[in-house]
Design an enzyme around this catalytic site. Structure first.
Site: not given
Lengths: 357, 357
Positions: B117, B138, B180, B220, B230, B234, B238, B241, B245, B258
């Protein structure tokens, strides 16, 4: 209807306990969801799924069913549920409902915790045992080397505890759940413990059940509120679980229910506590009550070396040594790190004690 | 040495950027750990593992190596790392170190987030691209139906960014990382964007690199501090993206890095923004810069129907519709939900534009 409010670091949520909840789930939803994904098991499905579905708002719904039993709390089932959630079109504004016992709650909660980095979920427990796991935000799956080794702290949006669903539980399930209530009494309240030992599980009224559930949840709420991430006193909730988990893992979650394994663990904790602290923490009383109420206490499965190895992969283990929760007195839990030799010694003597009867 | 402090809901951590960090990791550990588990990939292992291990405190250590590349961010590798962590005897006071690029950071971070956990982890990024993924907490793995669909918000205990490790990067990795940084400029700062487009990636000084990395991390940090989970701004990170993606998933993380896929996505976002808002957001300028710096912009892989389907499983999708980040102006991001027909229409026209050159 009883409401217990549970604060957490991310949000505050309510545990509702009462009758007829399953028919009125919509009333307890705090916001509008884009879609709802119900996760249940193949036993609970037949009993309560239809009622639940009819009580939900008119949005897109999907259902996933896992096999009943602890074996479903594995990585394969977890990934399948993620796939089904994706295929059902769940987005970040969707809701997962966990309809079932602790297994369904734990795995559905962990799916919710990690689906798109976390979406809302609601616990709808249908066992006595799940009063414990549904509150406090611990969600997890098992690793073949140990129980709940993979998981998160991720509190639900709400817990809806419909006591009507407990009417269909077999005796083994009642026993399993009551072990956790006994544990909650042992770590918090001597009088409550004494009262509990008056109860005959074969002959339980609905009122008693509701009262005991509320007691257990209140004990748990107080502890997780003070220590959400288990840095301190939340550990005490693991009373009986170090040996209990070891037995469960060794038996591959067969033969004994979770709470039944915990019951053996609780008894072992009292056995060790009485010796280590030279205190009377009611070992004999609990032993008598467990026997009277049909708890299996099988001495033959207590292999010291094997259980020691399992206990060392417990999450509370520290630098390779077993850490156990023990009692200085009833209501006064503490933790102790034990040497391998001590553990082996105590398991042997405990086994002898059970053989003697 | 530069320090950027990042607040998060659970704790505040530092991002250190400078030379020689890898040789001095011990200095930056905030507490004593019972053991340390290093996760790296088979390329970075050969370059930097030994240096890192020598700089760690004298506690029990173990190392796990994954294959370099996005394909390692899958459930099987994730579970294997959990198994190795258990077998290495990690407990709740252990530390995981992610030594590598974004893939290693994401998967190691998700292992740390869910091992018992959640235990501490430190990011030691070795690519330009990882400046983005190593900050903000993230962590995730991919599902075969979409990137980063399974994960958590789980901030690291620290980020140690040793710019010496960037000296060995191939041109493709530099390009990937700079996409980025360009994104961070596009959503926040017109002047920074103009300055970036003066840069020739084939001829980059160490000072420029350090300056651009710090700029990116500061953009960032400001955003994730304001909106960790988010819920709002936030999302703007993206930019590029949604299509990026989709392309990556469709190509099964082959052929394009990427950031290279994101670069195509950025260009597409500017293309759509210029049409939808009738604004000049420098589509032509960015197109020129990407071409000059060797970014692959392959029109032939832009199949509108296939990409639309992929874009709809994006985490930002709402009730089955594609949500894109767009720009009203440079530094003025916004989001828009687009119909399926709009998406298909724009991908077709974008493809035609790229074919025209």
């Amino acid at each position: 209807m009883k409401e217990i409010v549970v604060p957490s670091s991310s949000h505050t949520y309510s545990v509702w306990i009462g009758e007829g909840l399953l028919k009125n789930v919509s009333k307890y939803l705090q916001k509008e969801y884009s879609s709802i994904f119900v996760i249940t098991d193949d036993v609970v499905e037949k009993l309560y799924l239809q009622t639940l579905l009819e009580s939900l708002p008119k949005v897109h719904k999907a259902v996933a069913v896992v096999a009943a039993g602890e074996q479903s709390k594995n990585i394969t089932t977890y990934y399948r549920l993620q796939t089904e959630a994706i295929e059902a079109g769940l987005d970040r504004n969707s809701l997962i409902i966990a309809l079932g016992g602790g297994v369904v709650g734990d795995i559905a909660g962990f799916v919710a915790a990690t689906y798109m980095r976390g979406i809302d979920y609601i616990q709808v427990p249908t066992t006595v045992l799940a009063h414990d796991s549904s509150v406090g935000g611990k969600v997890a799956i098992n690793h073949e080397q140990g129980k709940n080794l993979i998981g998160s702290f991720y509190p639900p949006a709400a817990v809806l505890y419909d006591v009507d669903t407990l009417a269909t539980l077999p005796p083994q399930e009642i026993r399993s759940g009551y072990a956790e209530i006994v544990k909650e009494a042992l770590i918090s309240d001597k009088e409550a413990f004494e009262r509990l030992l008056q109860v005959n599980l074969h002959d339980l009224t609905k009122e008693e059940l509701q009262e005991h559930l509320s007691f257990g949840i209140e004990v748990k709420t107080a502890i997780v509120t003070a220590d959400e991430k288990e840095k301190g006193e939340r550990k005490f909730l693991n009373l009986g679980h170090t040996l209990g988990h070891a037995i469960e893992t060794e038996l591959q979650y067969q033969l004994l229910k979770h709470g039944e394994a915990v019951a053996v663990g609780l008894l072992f904790s009292l056995f060790v506590s009485e010796d280590l602290f030279q205190a009377d923490v009611s070992f004999s009383k609990l032993y008598g009550w467990l026997s009277d109420n049909g708890y299996p206490l099988p001495a033959e499965m207590l292999d010291p070396e094997i259980l020691l190895k399992r206990m060392k992969t417990d999450k509370k283990a520290q630098a390779g040594k077993v850490q156990m929760v023990l009692l200085k007195d009833i209501g006064q839990p503490t933790t102790a790190v034990l040497d391998d030799e001590q553990i082996v010694h105590y398991i042997k003597r405990f086994r002898e004690r059970l053989v003697r009867g």
